[in-house]
Design an enzyme around this catalytic site. Structure first.
Site, PDB file in Angstrom:
ATOM      1  N   HIS A  27       0.841  -1.202   0.000  1.00 40.90           N
ATOM      2  CA  HIS A  27       0.000   0.000   0.000  1.00 40.90           C
ATOM      3  C   HIS A  27       0.875   1.250   0.000  1.00 40.90           C
ATOM      4  O   HIS A  27       0.549   2.259   0.611  1.00 40.90           O
ATOM      5  CB  HIS A  27      -0.956  -0.012   1.200  1.00 40.90           C
ATOM      6  CG  HIS A  27      -1.919  -1.164   1.178  1.00 40.90           C
ATOM      7  ND1 HIS A  27      -3.252  -1.035   0.823  1.00 40.90           N
ATOM      8  CD2 HIS A  27      -1.731  -2.469   1.420  1.00 40.90           C
ATOM      9  CE1 HIS A  27      -3.831  -2.211   0.877  1.00 40.90           C
ATOM     10  NE2 HIS A  27      -2.934  -3.112   1.241  1.00 40.90           N
ATOM     11  N   HIS A  77      -9.044  -5.824   2.046  1.00 34.57           N
ATOM     12  CA  HIS A  77      -8.187  -4.953   2.858  1.00 34.57           C
ATOM     13  C   HIS A  77      -8.783  -4.718   4.240  1.00 34.57           C
ATOM     14  O   HIS A  77      -8.073  -4.739   5.242  1.00 34.57           O
ATOM     15  CB  HIS A  77      -7.975  -3.628   2.131  1.00 34.57           C
ATOM     16  CG  HIS A  77      -7.015  -2.694   2.794  1.00 34.57           C
ATOM     17  ND1 HIS A  77      -5.890  -3.116   3.463  1.00 34.57           N
ATOM     18  CD2 HIS A  77      -7.008  -1.336   2.878  1.00 34.57           C
ATOM     19  CE1 HIS A  77      -5.234  -2.063   3.938  1.00 34.57           C
ATOM     20  NE2 HIS A  77      -5.888  -0.985   3.609  1.00 34.57           N
ATOM     21  N   ASP A  85      -6.573  -0.828  -3.475  1.00 35.67           N
ATOM     22  CA  ASP A  85      -7.002  -1.709  -2.389  1.00 35.67           C
ATOM     23  C   ASP A  85      -7.952  -2.758  -2.958  1.00 35.67           C
ATOM     24  O   ASP A  85      -8.839  -2.425  -3.751  1.00 35.67           O
ATOM     25  CB  ASP A  85      -7.819  -0.933  -1.334  1.00 35.67           C
ATOM     26  CG  ASP A  85      -6.965   0.010  -0.490  1.00 35.67           C
ATOM     27  OD1 ASP A  85      -5.727  -0.032  -0.593  1.00 35.67           O
ATOM     28  OD2 ASP A  85      -7.582   0.777   0.276  1.00 35.67           O
TER      29      ASP A  85
END
Ligand SMILES: *[C@@H]1O[C@H](CO)[C@@H](O)[C@H](O)[C@H]1NC(C)=O
Ligand SMILES: *[C@@H]1O[C@H](CO)[C@@H](O)[C@H](O)[C@H]1NC(C)=O
Ligand SMILES: *[C@@H]1O[C@H](CO)[C@@H](O)[C@H](O)[C@H]1NC(C)=O
Length: 276
Positions: free
Chosen positions: A108, A118, A114
């Site tokens: 990240h 996540h 994402d």
């Protein structure tokens, strides 16, 4: 694998300790010290090859293509203390027949995407990793909008943007770009992002499936978990974070974003470009 997700959240939560990170970064990367001390405006980083990285437009084809991906370089948020991302593992200088680099970064960091896993354990367990992301959502017409600078992306701010129904991809440029946050090595938790009610408003009232933002999280720090949870509920919204939106006119573009096929990962670096 669950542990990996936990570590990512852990890292995000640790970020307020940005003074510690900044100090560590200065020690590890003296060449990047300027990036932290410049308070007048975005700093220019000097990459390993001497190339300058800054907020200027990065165009190809006479302006037809604009790169909206930040160069992955040491000392960038959110993990300024991370060592060199790319380093020579074998080098000709040291007697090898070839130069061979290895890549080391958390998933990240810098411009990234994402996956639903996540912050949603059921989606993670169901295998909704970055390799399952819908390339149709990640590629197509996208609207670049300016969010009013006095606010986070609340329900009220979302409503004021009047984004027409049918628009599926929106890149939200905010105060983060004006403040040059991506050009500062230390993580700054006063960044602008979605509040929980802003995220829920988007889910309930728009057709937006790709949410682009100009700092490391779509969710504002005070709503870090709750706004992500609102976006991830149905596993059909893809957040693309830390986009480089400096100096680009608002309006409609063709967006192309391609993540790496990292099997089992809830995040990935992503290359995004706009085509006029
Ligand atoms: C290989 O890496 C060395 C550093 O060890 C560098 O000086 C050299 O230019 C590199 N050679 C090539 C062919 O990239
Ligand atoms: C070459 O080897 C020396 C001594 O082991 C080491 O300090 C240096 O980092 C190496 N350089 C590269 C480019 O691998
Ligand atoms: C956005 O929210 C953060 C906390 O999550 C806060 O520090 C910041 O000042 C807010 N920004 C604006 C422009 O309201």
């Amino acid at each position: 694998m669950a542990a990996r997700a936990a570590i990512t959240i852990f890292l995000l939560i640790l970020l307020p300790a940005h003074h510690a990170l900044a100090t560590a970064a200065s020690d590890a990367h003296p060449g990047y010290a300027d990036a932290e001390t410049d308070t007048c405006g975005p700093a220019l980083d000097l990459g390993a090859a001497g190339r300058r990285y800054g907020p200027g437009l990065e165009e190809y084809g006479g302006g037809r293509i604009v790169d909206i991906t930040h160069a992955y370089r040491p000392g960038m948020p959110p993990d300024a203390a991370a060592g060199p991302l790319v380093r020579l593992k074998e080098s000709m200088e040291n007697g090898s027949d070839y130069n061979l680099s290895e890549l080391r970064m958390h998933c990240h960091m810098g411009t990234h995407v994402d996956a639903p896993g996540h912050m949603n354990q059921a989606h993670f367990a169901a295998g909704l990793d970055v390799d399952t992301l819908d390339l149709d959502v990640l590629n197509g017409p996208a609207l670049l909008v300016d969010v009013p600078r006095h606010t986070n992306i609340t329900a009220e701010a979302m409503e004021s943007l009047n984004i027409p129904k049918g628009v599926r991809r929106v890149l939200f440029r905010t105060l983060n770009t004006d403040r040059g946050l991506m050009w500062k090595a230390a993580g700054d938790m006063s960044y602008v992002g979605f509040t929980e009610d802003g995220a829920q408003w988007l889910v309930d009232n728009t057709d937006i499936k790709l949410v682009g933002i100009d700092y490391i999280s779509v969710a504002s720090f005070d709503h870090l978990i709750t706004a992500h949870v609102a976006f991830f509920k149905n596993a059909d919204i893809i957040p693309v974070e830390a986009l480089k939106l400096d100096n680009i006119n608002t309006g409609l573009y063709m967006l192309h974003c391609l993540p790496l096929r990292l099997v089992g990962s809830e995040g990935s670096p992503i290359r995004c470009i706009l085509i006029k």
